[in-house]
Design a protein around this motif. Structure first.
Motif, PDB file in Angstrom:
ATOM      1  N   ASN A  83       0.899  -1.237  -0.033  1.00  0.00           N
ATOM      2  CA  ASN A  83      -0.043   0.062  -0.159  1.00  0.00           C
ATOM      3  C   ASN A  83       0.833   1.328  -0.128  1.00  0.00           C
ATOM      4  OD1 ASN A  83      -2.177   1.701   0.304  1.00  0.00           O
ATOM      5  ND2 ASN A  83      -3.280   0.093   1.077  1.00  0.00           N
ATOM      6  N   ALA A  85       2.035   4.034   1.820  1.00  0.00           N
ATOM      7  CA  ALA A  85       3.271   4.355   2.538  1.00  0.00           C
ATOM      8  C   ALA A  85       4.476   3.230   2.340  1.00  0.00           C
ATOM      9  CB  ALA A  85       2.770   4.399   4.166  1.00  0.00           C
ATOM     10  N   GLY A 124      -1.057  -1.526   8.851  1.00  0.00           N
ATOM     11  CA  GLY A 124      -0.802  -0.554  10.311  1.00  0.00           C
ATOM     12  C   GLY A 124       0.525  -0.334  10.653  1.00  0.00           C
ATOM     13  N   ALA A 125       1.448  -0.417   9.740  1.00  0.00           N
ATOM     14  CA  ALA A 125       2.980  -0.315   9.882  1.00  0.00           C
ATOM     15  C   ALA A 125       3.590   0.786   9.033  1.00  0.00           C
ATOM     16  CB  ALA A 125       3.573  -1.360   9.707  1.00  0.00           C
ATOM     17  N   CYS A 126       2.645   1.935   8.766  1.00  0.00           N
ATOM     18  CA  CYS A 126       3.078   2.798   7.689  1.00  0.00           C
ATOM     19  C   CYS A 126       4.231   3.963   8.245  1.00  0.00           C
ATOM     20  CB  CYS A 126       1.950   3.723   7.485  1.00  0.00           C
ATOM     21  SG  CYS A 126       0.133   2.895   7.462  1.00  0.00           S
TER      22      CYS A 126
ATOM     23  N   GLY B  94      -1.932   4.635   5.615  1.00  0.00           N
ATOM     24  CA  GLY B  94      -1.324   5.773   6.362  1.00  0.00           C
ATOM     25  C   GLY B  94      -1.510   5.781   7.576  1.00  0.00           C
TER      26      GLY B  94
HETATM   27  S1  FES Z   1       1.085   1.369   3.713  1.00  0.00           S
HETATM   28 FE1  FES Z   1       2.319  -0.677   4.336  1.00  0.00          FE
HETATM   29  S2  FES Z   1       1.553  -0.486   6.440  1.00  0.00           S
HETATM   30 FE2  FES Z   1       0.516   1.082   6.196  1.00  0.00          FE
END
Ligand code: FES
Ligand SMILES: Cc1cc2nc3c(=O)[nH]c(=O)nc-3n(C[C@H](O)[C@H](O)[C@H](O)COP(=O)(O)O)c2cc1C
Lengths: 158, 440
Positions: A83, A85, A124-126, B94
């Motif tokens: 995703n 980030a 949840g590791a962005c 995010g």
């Molecule tokens: S975008 Fe990779 S952990 Fe949130």
């Protein structure tokens, strides 16, 4: 079909948490999958019976949730986040590297059944990107080298 | 697990126990834990709600709805059971803050749920944690068990004669389940399909009963408001935007991390001072101010105050606190493509504008980025996204459309640079991977 004593204890306790039996379904499916490796026909029949649901009902729910699967997968499921980030910090290279390393594509499993790989959405590791989960364990601030070291650790355990 | 960071401009309220071992109940008690719940016990529901209203607390889950007002919507005379539901599905790309709260300060979430319960006369609360956060679910189960063992939860909380139960619940992977009514469906053991509104959850929620649903951080703020005073919390922020919040800095910054800053803090300062600027001294191209569903801001638009009203004035949203910084070397078409890949994957398929809209947008953006775009695609992307706005069953459609519209309008030139079979001029390597999708 038998589950572990911990599973049974949790299941019995969870039934007391809700005014409707059905409410335990989603977490129960995930815990069952953790024990069996996937949601086998047998597991589905068992859970449907316990909760007085039809198998179709249970399968409908399974197909909705991305973590639930009715197909066997590797003992270690490597889930690389692609995703935004993570992408901004090199996740596409990492995912490419992961595919090459295993010679696998998205959701495929090694012939020995030890590893499967999966491209997943934000975990949840962005702020610690790029990141992945191997089963439930988080690995963050990854580089290709760090990825290799981590995977070698799992290979030794496999 | 995840590294903690610090900056002198931070005001640590919700994060004040991070790194202090407060998941342990004795440690939590030593750090003023459960004092707020005991303070709230003799208060009337109206008095609690008024405190929360005074604090100016607004929802940290995305929409920024005033929390005190939300609590006041629960019908007082309803004979039905009432429920508190804590939303720990945290899936907005995010966003990675609720994870830290659940890991470092799980009792503050339990305490927040109790305070919300006292405010609306509820006797039980559920803490829903996304399935990927298994370790947090284990931490929470232990915290709940410890609170019961001390008599803080159960039939006679703190010896008051009042009853309050808190339960944990686990998901199994789905962004849509973060939407409040879909979360309720999921907790009831069903597919996470959103419900039609009205009726709103405050009136008809879990199992048809009045339900207050709040984000983890919103609820974790409540004990601090009750214990330290509502006005103090309000004064940290700006008018109508009370308090501090956790900002998740990610992307192209030197010091990414989760920082607790007052509402109204300058976005520019957040990026250049707190975040230490852009790696390699590069320039900023764009910033996502509040999670992937919020419209992107250009480099010229970041001199703003980070509160709900300030970001709204700039045409975007404060959202979930996920600030993603994008440097000048990034292709915005590709960025839009990755955003749409996510929404296409997560659309629950229930309503057609969202299911078809996200799918067509994804296909178009894939083809476009690989060099297979034609001029009218650019208008089509905008037109498709604009026609999803407000026409879907739940706000997931808007969440997909808003960033897309902002990118295609603010970065139209980058779309034009991809035309006539040219592969991505910003990322020639990446675009080669996409070539198989070319259909012409
Ligand atoms: S975008 Fe990779 S952990 Fe949130
Ligand atoms: C598609 C979608 C996903 C959402 N995901 C989340 C989430 O993961 N966590 C969250 O707290 N709120 C999420 N929300 C917002 C919730 O619907 C709800 O507004 C929020 O939990 C209310 O809490 P608050 O008032 O404390 O912000 C989502 C909304 C939508 C439309």
């Amino acid at each position: 079909m038998t589950f572990s004593p911990e599973f049974e204890q949790r299941f019995t306790e969870m039934l007391t948490h809700y005014p409707s039996k059905r409410s335990v379904l989603v977490p129960t499916l995930l815990y069952a999958q953790d024990e069996v490796g996937y949601l086998s026909d047998e597991a589905i029949t068992e859970i449907a019976q316990r909760l007085q649901l039809t198998e179709l009902d249970v399968r409908n729910v399974i197909s909705y949730y991305s973590m639930l699967t009715t197909k066997p997968r590797g003992k270690y499921n490597v889930q690389v986040c692609t995703n935004i980030a993570c992408i901004l910090r090199g996740a596409d290279d990492l995912w490419e590297h992961c595919q090459k390393k295993f010679g696998l594509r998205h959701k495929q499993t090694t012939p020995d059944g030890q590893f499967s790989i999966e491209e997943v959405e934000c975990i949840g590791a962005c702020s610690w990107a790029p990141a992945m989960q191997v089963n439930y364990d988080f690995h963050e601030n990854l580089t290709k080298d760090k990825f290799d070291t981590i995977l070698d650790g799992y290979k030794k355990k496999a | 697990m995840a590294d903690l960071v610090s900056h002198p401009d931070e005001i640590k309220v919700v994060s004040k126990r991070f790194g202090q071992g407060a998941a342990d109940i004795d440690r939590y008690l030593a750090l003023d834990g459960y004092k707020a719940a005991q303070k709230a016990l003799p208060m009337t529901p109206d008095a609690i709600i008024n405190e929360v209203k005074t604090s100016g607390l607004r929802g940290r889950g995305g929409a920024g709805f005033p929390t005190g007002m939300k609590w006041s919507f629960v019908p007082k005379d309803s004979p039905k059971q009432k429920y508190i539901l804590c939303n720990g599905d945290e899936s907005e790309p995010g966003t990675c803050k609720d994870r830290l709260i659940l890991e470092h300060d799980p009792h503050s979430v339990i305490e927040g749920v109790m305070i919300a319960g006292l405010a609306v006369n509820a006797e039980s609360g559920y803490i829903y944690i996304r399935g990927e956060y298994r370790y947090l679910s284990i931490i929470m189960q232990k915290a709940i068990k410890d609170a019961y063992a001390r008599g803080f939860l159960g039939k006679n909380i703190f010896g008051s004669g009042k009853k309050f139960d808190v339960y944990w619940h686990g998901g199994a992977g789905a962004y849509e389940v973060g939407e409040e009514s879909a979360l309720m469906e999921s907790l009831e053991g069903k597919r996470g399909i959103p419900r039609i509104k009205p009726p709103f959850p405050a009136v008809v929620g879990l199992w048809g009963s009045p339900t207050v649903i709040n984000n983890v951080e919103t609820l974790a703020s409540a004990p601090h408001i009750i214990l330290d005073g509502a006005q103090k919390f309000a004064d940290y922020g700006t008018p109508k935007n009370g308090g501090v919040r956790l900002f998740c800095l990610s992307g192209h910054v030197n010091k990414p991390g989760v920082y607790e800053l007052p509402l109204g803090y300058s976005l520019k300062k957040m990026i250049y001072e707190v975040g230490g600027g852009i790696p390699g001294g590069k320039k900023i191209k764009a910033v996502v101010p509040g999670g992937s569903s919020t419209p992107v801001l250009t480099a010229d638009e970041i001199d703003i105050a980070m509160d709900f009203d300030g970001v709204a004035k700039a045409g975007s949203m404060l959202g979930s606190g996920g600030v993603v910084v994008i440097d000048e070397s990034t292709c915005m078409v590709r960025f839009a493509q990755y955003i749409m890949k996510f929404y296409q994957h997560e659309s629950c398929g229930w309503c057609i504008p969202c299911r078809e809209g996200t799918d067509w947008l994804k296909k178009t953006l894939d083809r476009f980025h690989a060099g297979g775009g034609v001029k009218k695609d650019i208008n089509n992307i905008q037109y498709l996204a604009e026609n999803m706005m407000g026409r879907t069953f739940c706000p997931l459609g808007d969440a997909a459309a808003m960033p897309t519209i902002s990118i295609v309008t603010k970065f139209r030139k980058e779309f034009e640079d991809h035309l006539e079979g040219r592969p991505c001029p910003y990322d020639p390597v990446g675009s080669v991977r996409l070539l198989p999708v070319l259909s012409h």
